[in-house]
Design a protein around this motif. Sequence first.
Motif, PDB file in Angstrom:
ATOM      1  N   ALA A  97      91.802   4.048  -8.195  1.00 14.86           N
ATOM      2  CA  ALA A  97      91.163   5.462  -7.790  1.00 14.86           C
ATOM      3  C   ALA A  97      90.232   6.124  -9.017  1.00 14.86           C
ATOM      4  O   ALA A  97      89.448   6.795  -8.965  1.00 14.86           O
ATOM      5  CB  ALA A  97      91.945   6.600  -7.650  1.00 14.86           C
TER       6      ALA A  97
ATOM      7  N   GLY B 271      99.439   4.799 -14.941  1.00 17.72           N
ATOM      8  CA  GLY B 271      99.222   3.204 -14.093  1.00 17.72           C
ATOM      9  C   GLY B 271     100.486   3.164 -13.191  1.00 17.72           C
ATOM     10  O   GLY B 271     100.537   2.064 -12.616  1.00 17.72           O
TER      11      GLY B 271
ATOM     12  N   ARG C 299      93.642  14.708  -1.758  1.00 20.28           N
ATOM     13  CA  ARG C 299      94.148  15.003  -3.125  1.00 20.28           C
ATOM     14  C   ARG C 299      94.434  16.336  -3.463  1.00 20.28           C
ATOM     15  O   ARG C 299      93.746  17.256  -2.856  1.00 20.28           O
ATOM     16  CB  ARG C 299      93.195  14.180  -4.075  1.00 20.28           C
ATOM     17  CG  ARG C 299      93.188  12.823  -3.867  1.00 20.28           C
ATOM     18  CD  ARG C 299      92.181  12.092  -4.560  1.00 20.28           C
ATOM     19  NE  ARG C 299      92.279  10.449  -4.260  1.00 20.28           N
ATOM     20  CZ  ARG C 299      92.993   9.814  -4.488  1.00 20.28           C
ATOM     21  NH1 ARG C 299      93.883   9.958  -5.208  1.00 20.28           N
ATOM     22  NH2 ARG C 299      92.883   8.102  -4.064  1.00 20.28           N
TER      23      ARG C 299
ATOM     24  N   LEU D 210     104.268  11.861 -10.124  1.00 18.93           N
ATOM     25  CA  LEU D 210     103.666  11.116 -11.297  1.00 18.93           C
ATOM     26  C   LEU D 210     104.763  10.418 -11.932  1.00 18.93           C
ATOM     27  O   LEU D 210     105.819  11.107 -12.204  1.00 18.93           O
ATOM     28  CB  LEU D 210     103.100  12.250 -11.980  1.00 18.93           C
ATOM     29  CG  LEU D 210     102.371  11.964 -13.425  1.00 18.93           C
ATOM     30  CD1 LEU D 210     100.850  11.287 -12.786  1.00 18.93           C
ATOM     31  CD2 LEU D 210     101.808  13.287 -14.320  1.00 18.93           C
TER      32      LEU D 210
ATOM     33  N   GLN E 278     102.889   4.268  -9.937  1.00 14.30           N
ATOM     34  CA  GLN E 278     102.982   5.256  -8.862  1.00 14.30           C
ATOM     35  C   GLN E 278     103.894   4.520  -7.801  1.00 14.30           C
ATOM     36  O   GLN E 278     103.868   3.289  -7.722  1.00 14.30           O
ATOM     37  CB  GLN E 278     101.575   5.104  -8.189  1.00 14.30           C
ATOM     38  CG  GLN E 278     100.721   4.244  -7.637  1.00 14.30           C
ATOM     39  CD  GLN E 278      99.325   4.567  -6.933  1.00 14.30           C
ATOM     40  OE1 GLN E 278      99.430   5.352  -6.133  1.00 14.30           O
ATOM     41  NE2 GLN E 278      98.481   3.942  -7.589  1.00 14.30           N
TER      42      GLN E 278
ATOM     43  N   LEU F  82      93.759   6.753 -14.797  1.00 18.36           N
ATOM     44  CA  LEU F  82      95.209   5.961 -15.272  1.00 18.36           C
ATOM     45  C   LEU F  82      96.418   6.789 -14.476  1.00 18.36           C
ATOM     46  O   LEU F  82      97.517   6.731 -14.074  1.00 18.36           O
ATOM     47  CB  LEU F  82      95.652   5.924 -16.719  1.00 18.36           C
ATOM     48  CG  LEU F  82      94.883   4.625 -17.435  1.00 18.36           C
ATOM     49  CD1 LEU F  82      95.169   4.869 -18.880  1.00 18.36           C
ATOM     50  CD2 LEU F  82      95.476   3.363 -17.013  1.00 18.36           C
ATOM     51  N   TYR F  83      95.879   8.231 -14.162  1.00 19.02           N
ATOM     52  CA  TYR F  83      97.025   9.254 -13.628  1.00 19.02           C
ATOM     53  C   TYR F  83      96.346   9.505 -12.216  1.00 19.02           C
ATOM     54  O   TYR F  83      97.078  10.357 -11.796  1.00 19.02           O
ATOM     55  CB  TYR F  83      97.270  10.336 -14.486  1.00 19.02           C
ATOM     56  CG  TYR F  83      98.136  10.035 -15.665  1.00 19.02           C
ATOM     57  CD1 TYR F  83      97.512   9.939 -16.979  1.00 19.02           C
ATOM     58  CD2 TYR F  83      99.387   9.994 -15.295  1.00 19.02           C
ATOM     59  CE1 TYR F  83      98.282   9.600 -18.079  1.00 19.02           C
ATOM     60  CE2 TYR F  83      99.961   9.621 -16.719  1.00 19.02           C
ATOM     61  CZ  TYR F  83      99.525   9.567 -17.638  1.00 19.02           C
ATOM     62  OH  TYR F  83     100.341   8.988 -18.869  1.00 19.02           O
ATOM     63  N   LEU F  84      95.383   8.800 -11.646  1.00 24.34           N
ATOM     64  CA  LEU F  84      94.879   8.956 -10.247  1.00 24.34           C
ATOM     65  C   LEU F  84      95.436   8.108  -9.426  1.00 24.34           C
ATOM     66  O   LEU F  84      95.315   7.011  -9.525  1.00 24.34           O
ATOM     67  CB  LEU F  84      93.441   9.046 -10.260  1.00 24.34           C
ATOM     68  CG  LEU F  84      92.633  10.048 -10.794  1.00 24.34           C
ATOM     69  CD1 LEU F  84      91.086   9.954 -10.723  1.00 24.34           C
ATOM     70  CD2 LEU F  84      93.008  11.472 -10.066  1.00 24.34           C
ATOM     71  N   PRO F  85      96.336   8.679  -8.216  1.00 25.49           N
ATOM     72  CA  PRO F  85      96.801   7.818  -7.514  1.00 25.49           C
ATOM     73  C   PRO F  85      95.945   6.896  -6.713  1.00 25.49           C
ATOM     74  O   PRO F  85      94.958   7.343  -6.188  1.00 25.49           O
ATOM     75  CB  PRO F  85      97.693   8.556  -6.514  1.00 25.49           C
ATOM     76  CG  PRO F  85      97.932  10.009  -7.262  1.00 25.49           C
ATOM     77  CD  PRO F  85      96.486  10.127  -8.073  1.00 25.49           C
TER      78      PRO F  85
END
Lengths: 117, 115
Positions: free
Chosen positions: A97, B99, B51, B95, B101, A100-103
Amino acid sequence: DSGVTQTPKHLITATGQRVTLRCSPRSGDLSVYWYQQSLDQGLQFLIQYYNGEERAKGNILERFSAQQFPDLHSELNLSSLELGDSALYFCASSVPAGGLYLPDTQYFGPGTRLTVL
Amino acid sequence: GENVEQHPSTLSVQEGDSAVIKCTYSDSASNYFPWYKQELGKRPQLIIDIRSNVGEKKDQRIAVTLNKTAKHFSLHITETQPEDSAVYFCAATPLVGQGAQKLVFGQGTRLTINP
């Protein structure tokens, strides 16, 4: 068609046996995820790989293991199978996306139906 | 860890009416909420996602709303059609690391559209 492929489609085996499920992600996707779907547990996350490295782990049993190969396909190995392992196993892959912290959005493959007799 | 509750478990509506499915999540750090539609024996198919920086998103007959304060999000389907009959799953993405998820799914809602 999501572009994620899984083989085999169906697998019937006996208790105590070992099986390998295979997944090929969409072209360009670096992450692969494995999920188990059973009637009593719903959809459960097992494990994530990103570019060959394990990144996240769910409630994956010690009898289960996975890996992602240099060509980015992944395999889920299930050993010492029990009746309760009968389920649909889905693989998903994701497109980044942009952080690094965006799903990432995950796209699912058609699944492998495992029946343990 | 994250826990997602989904209601109702079954929903039956008349063709042309609206359907609403609701989910609550527990981890305030979750920042991505997709909805999947699954037909019998088939793969979960993404129908819409939202989001955490957005309160509402719409795509034709489907809309999703997110209330971060209350930690709940909802799926709205208007002008329902027989082909909307399926099981719908909500999910949240906590979270878990750089990287890393995972999707935590609700229990699913079996939606039946009656002609």
